[in-house]
Design a protein around this motif. Sequence first.
Motif, PDB file in Angstrom:
ATOM      1  N   GLU A 167       6.804  17.404  17.501  1.00 14.59           N
ATOM      2  CA  GLU A 167       8.066  17.629  16.801  1.00 14.59           C
ATOM      3  C   GLU A 167       9.107  16.594  17.208  1.00 14.59           C
ATOM      4  OE1 GLU A 167      11.455  21.053  16.021  1.00 14.59           O
ATOM      5  OE2 GLU A 167       9.669  21.558  17.190  1.00 14.59           O
ATOM      6  N   LEU A 168       9.190  16.302  18.503  1.00 13.47           N
ATOM      7  CA  LEU A 168      10.141  15.299  18.978  1.00 13.47           C
ATOM      8  C   LEU A 168       9.806  13.921  18.408  1.00 13.47           C
ATOM      9  CD1 LEU A 168      12.553  14.529  20.699  1.00 13.47           C
ATOM     10  CD2 LEU A 168      10.992  14.275  22.637  1.00 13.47           C
ATOM     11  N   ALA A 169       8.527  13.564  18.390  1.00 16.84           N
ATOM     12  CA  ALA A 169       8.120  12.269  17.831  1.00 16.84           C
ATOM     13  C   ALA A 169       8.507  12.167  16.353  1.00 16.84           C
ATOM     14  CB  ALA A 169       6.616  12.072  18.005  1.00 16.84           C
ATOM     15  N   ALA A 170       8.336  13.254  15.617  1.00 15.44           N
ATOM     16  CA  ALA A 170       8.707  13.261  14.193  1.00 15.44           C
ATOM     17  C   ALA A 170      10.213  13.083  14.032  1.00 15.44           C
ATOM     18  CB  ALA A 170       8.236  14.551  13.529  1.00 15.44           C
ATOM     19  N   LEU A 171      10.999  13.734  14.886  1.00 13.63           N
ATOM     20  CA  LEU A 171      12.459  13.584  14.816  1.00 13.63           C
ATOM     21  C   LEU A 171      12.884  12.157  15.134  1.00 13.63           C
ATOM     22  CD1 LEU A 171      13.627  16.894  16.528  1.00 13.63           C
ATOM     23  CD2 LEU A 171      13.935  16.255  14.129  1.00 13.63           C
ATOM     24  N   VAL A 172      12.257  11.552  16.132  1.00 11.73           N
ATOM     25  CA  VAL A 172      12.576  10.173  16.491  1.00 11.73           C
ATOM     26  C   VAL A 172      12.238   9.236  15.334  1.00 11.73           C
ATOM     27  CG1 VAL A 172      11.942   8.255  18.014  1.00 11.73           C
ATOM     28  CG2 VAL A 172      12.383  10.519  18.984  1.00 11.73           C
ATOM     29  N   GLU A 173      11.076   9.402  14.751  1.00 11.33           N
ATOM     30  CA  GLU A 173      10.672   8.536  13.633  1.00 11.33           C
ATOM     31  C   GLU A 173      11.589   8.714  12.427  1.00 11.33           C
ATOM     32  OE1 GLU A 173       8.564   6.003  13.626  1.00 11.33           O
ATOM     33  OE2 GLU A 173       8.353   6.450  15.761  1.00 11.33           O
ATOM     34  N   ARG A 174      12.014   9.939  12.159  1.00 11.37           N
ATOM     35  CA  ARG A 174      12.924  10.184  11.035  1.00 11.37           C
ATOM     36  C   ARG A 174      14.263   9.496  11.294  1.00 11.37           C
ATOM     37  NH1 ARG A 174      16.495  14.700   9.273  1.00 11.37           N
ATOM     38  NH2 ARG A 174      16.554  14.529   7.021  1.00 11.37           N
ATOM     39  N   ALA A 175      14.780   9.612  12.524  1.00 11.16           N
ATOM     40  CA  ALA A 175      16.050   8.973  12.860  1.00 11.16           C
ATOM     41  C   ALA A 175      15.935   7.458  12.730  1.00 11.16           C
ATOM     42  CB  ALA A 175      16.476   9.368  14.268  1.00 11.16           C
ATOM     43  N   ARG A 176      14.804   6.911  13.179  1.00  9.41           N
ATOM     44  CA  ARG A 176      14.608   5.457  13.068  1.00  9.41           C
ATOM     45  C   ARG A 176      14.542   5.022  11.604  1.00  9.41           C
ATOM     46  NH1 ARG A 176       9.887   3.595  16.928  1.00  9.41           N
ATOM     47  NH2 ARG A 176      10.713   1.554  16.385  1.00  9.41           N
ATOM     48  N   ALA A 177      13.826   5.795  10.790  1.00  9.76           N
ATOM     49  CA  ALA A 177      13.683   5.449   9.377  1.00  9.76           C
ATOM     50  C   ALA A 177      15.027   5.509   8.653  1.00  9.76           C
ATOM     51  CB  ALA A 177      12.684   6.383   8.707  1.00  9.76           C
ATOM     52  N   LEU A 178      15.874   6.420   9.049  1.00  4.15           N
ATOM     53  CA  LEU A 178      17.185   6.569   8.416  1.00  4.15           C
ATOM     54  C   LEU A 178      18.268   5.779   9.129  1.00  4.15           C
ATOM     55  CD1 LEU A 178      17.072  10.424   7.750  1.00  4.15           C
ATOM     56  CD2 LEU A 178      16.660   8.571   6.102  1.00  4.15           C
ATOM     57  N   THR A 179      17.858   4.994  10.140  1.00  8.33           N
ATOM     58  CA  THR A 179      18.769   4.227  11.005  1.00  8.33           C
ATOM     59  C   THR A 179      19.934   5.092  11.497  1.00  8.33           C
ATOM     60  OG1 THR A 179      20.005   3.307   9.132  1.00  8.33           O
ATOM     61  CG2 THR A 179      18.143   1.998   9.972  1.00  8.33           C
ATOM     62  N   LYS A 180      19.586   6.280  11.935  1.00 10.07           N
ATOM     63  CA  LYS A 180      20.571   7.212  12.488  1.00 10.07           C
ATOM     64  C   LYS A 180      20.568   7.106  14.005  1.00 10.07           C
ATOM     65  CE  LYS A 180      21.543   9.815   8.765  1.00 10.07           C
ATOM     66  NZ  LYS A 180      22.767  10.368   8.346  1.00 10.07           N
ATOM     67  N   LEU A 181      21.733   7.398  14.594  1.00 14.14           N
ATOM     68  CA  LEU A 181      21.844   7.447  16.038  1.00 14.14           C
ATOM     69  C   LEU A 181      21.170   8.726  16.529  1.00 14.14           C
ATOM     70  CD1 LEU A 181      23.039   6.439  18.743  1.00 14.14           C
ATOM     71  CD2 LEU A 181      25.066   7.817  18.205  1.00 14.14           C
ATOM     72  N   LEU A 182      20.338   8.591  17.520  1.00 18.83           N
ATOM     73  CA  LEU A 182      19.660   9.745  18.096  1.00 18.83           C
ATOM     74  C   LEU A 182      19.987   9.796  19.578  1.00 18.83           C
ATOM     75  CD1 LEU A 182      17.619  12.042  17.569  1.00 18.83           C
ATOM     76  CD2 LEU A 182      15.830  10.467  18.293  1.00 18.83           C
ATOM     77  N   VAL A 183      20.515  10.919  20.022  1.00 21.69           N
ATOM     78  CA  VAL A 183      20.908  11.083  21.410  1.00 21.69           C
ATOM     79  C   VAL A 183      20.099  12.230  21.998  1.00 21.69           C
ATOM     80  CG1 VAL A 183      22.815  11.623  22.973  1.00 21.69           C
ATOM     81  CG2 VAL A 183      23.232  10.284  20.907  1.00 21.69           C
ATOM     82  N   GLY A 184      19.632  12.051  23.223  1.00 15.44           N
ATOM     83  CA  GLY A 184      18.872  13.110  23.882  1.00 15.44           C
ATOM     84  C   GLY A 184      19.147  13.109  25.369  1.00 15.44           C
ATOM     85  N   ALA A 185      18.692  14.130  26.001  1.00 12.80           N
ATOM     86  CA  ALA A 185      18.844  14.244  27.449  1.00 12.80           C
ATOM     87  C   ALA A 185      17.616  14.935  27.995  1.00 12.80           C
ATOM     88  CB  ALA A 185      20.097  15.036  27.791  1.00 12.80           C
TER      89      ALA A 185
END
Length: 168
Positions: free
Chosen positions: A124-142
């Motif tokens: 699920e995390l990998a899918a979220l990262v790939e979606r953010a990259r595809a949409l050139t969105k900022l993704l923040v995590g901790a």
Amino acid sequence: ELRLDDVVDGARDLGNGAGSLDGLLPKDLKGLPRVAYEWVWKLLKLIEHQRKWPALLLRGLIPFIPKGEGGDPIQQRPLCTLAALYRLWAKARLRARVLWFMAWAEPEIASGKPWICSEDCVVELAALVERARALTKLLVGASCDLYKCFDRIDRAIQEEVERKWACA
């Protein structure tokens, strides 16, 4: 109140792990006749009522498993093996708490849900990262690293980061 069905179901769900100082393997508690589970259930109810576990069941084995990075104690993983009867009680109690837990647990919480494993979270995390990259969105995590069961995060730094990023 501890239910007999929770003990029976908990026994069925026990893994095939190692034994401990009680001399039982978890698999020894699987597939018993119902009358045996009734005896175990009554024993566990008595323990709960008295709020005192027998001394032998309070002990566990803690071997250190090498992580492959050397023999230094800090490079080894402690693995606590508790009594099989205690593990059965914990399974039974967890089963009784799942409905309560599900009533308030946010969907983002992954721990404590028997139908979710760590691999599900990674995918699920990998899918979220790939979606953010595809949409050139900022993704923040901790993340939080527990080091030998002790939180190694410097609280002052954590609080400063939380204030700066309006997380606190």
